[in-house]
Write an enzyme that holds these catalytic residues in place. Structure first.
Site, PDB file in Angstrom:
ATOM      1  N   SER A  67      -4.569   3.215  -1.363  1.00 22.29           N
ATOM      2  CA  SER A  67      -4.282   4.762  -1.760  1.00 22.29           C
ATOM      3  C   SER A  67      -3.268   4.422  -3.055  1.00 22.29           C
ATOM      4  O   SER A  67      -2.685   3.484  -2.958  1.00 22.29           O
ATOM      5  CB  SER A  67      -3.737   5.533  -0.754  1.00 22.29           C
ATOM      6  OG  SER A  67      -2.262   5.081  -0.703  1.00 22.29           O
ATOM      7  N   ALA A  68      -3.215   5.335  -3.980  1.00 20.96           N
ATOM      8  CA  ALA A  68      -2.421   5.254  -4.893  1.00 20.96           C
ATOM      9  C   ALA A  68      -0.797   4.918  -4.738  1.00 20.96           C
ATOM     10  O   ALA A  68      -0.165   4.290  -5.586  1.00 20.96           O
ATOM     11  CB  ALA A  68      -2.674   6.299  -5.993  1.00 20.96           C
ATOM     12  N   CYS A  69      -0.497   5.333  -3.689  1.00 13.58           N
ATOM     13  CA  CYS A  69       0.946   5.183  -3.280  1.00 13.58           C
ATOM     14  C   CYS A  69       1.197   3.990  -2.649  1.00 13.58           C
ATOM     15  O   CYS A  69       2.555   3.944  -2.077  1.00 13.58           O
ATOM     16  CB  CYS A  69       1.367   6.550  -2.643  1.00 13.58           C
ATOM     17  SG  CYS A  69       0.279   7.893  -2.531  1.00 13.58           S
ATOM     18  N   SER A  70       0.519   3.088  -2.278  1.00 19.49           N
ATOM     19  CA  SER A  70       0.904   2.180  -1.679  1.00 19.49           C
ATOM     20  C   SER A  70       1.077   0.751  -2.538  1.00 19.49           C
ATOM     21  O   SER A  70       0.435   0.563  -3.384  1.00 19.49           O
ATOM     22  CB  SER A  70      -0.209   1.680  -0.557  1.00 19.49           C
ATOM     23  OG  SER A  70      -1.179   0.704  -0.704  1.00 19.49           O
TER      24      SER A  70
END
Length: 128
Positions: A67-70
């Site tokens: 996911s973009a936030c990891s």
């Protein structure tokens, strides 16, 4: 508009992969109210994201494994585990993103590639 189009394509992808593949988990709220219309997160428990990503690359389909936030760490994405996915599902998660350049044939190609690639990978894993 584009958001409506993405939502339709997303629903079609979900429909295709869930009817044709076993052990696929659709992550998050995929209704128009839930999250970005142009992003779809799918998990294949028992498979590794990176392996799926590479198999799809060979089919000329490009998705991402986090996911973009990891971060790049092997640890399952915090976002996905926060969504209640167990580690096994989170490790096998891929993120399919659509853009303004996406066309309908891309969606079809993506679905077909998944339908070809996933069962092969699942067979390999079971063979261990």
């Amino acid at each position: 508009g584009m958001a409506h189009q993405w939502q339709r394509w997303k629903e079609r992808l979900i429909q295709e992969v869930t009817t044709r593949l076993e052990g696929v988990v659709v992550n998050g709220d995929t209704t128009p109210a839930g999250g970005a219309p142009h992003i779809l997160s799918l998990s294949f428990p028992g498979l590794k994201s990176e392996v799926i990503v590479h198999a799809l690359e060979r089919e000329e389909v490009f998705v991402s494994s986090k996911s973009a936030c990891s971060s790049k760490k092997e640890a399952p994405s915090r976002v996905l585990t926060a969504m209640g996915l167990d580690d096994r599902a989170a490790v096998g998660a891929i993120r399919i993103s659509m853009s303004h350049e996406t066309v309908e044939s891309d969606i079809k190609r993506c679905a077909q590639a998944l339908i070809r690639v996933i069962p092969e990978l699942q067979r390999v894993m079971k063979g261990r």
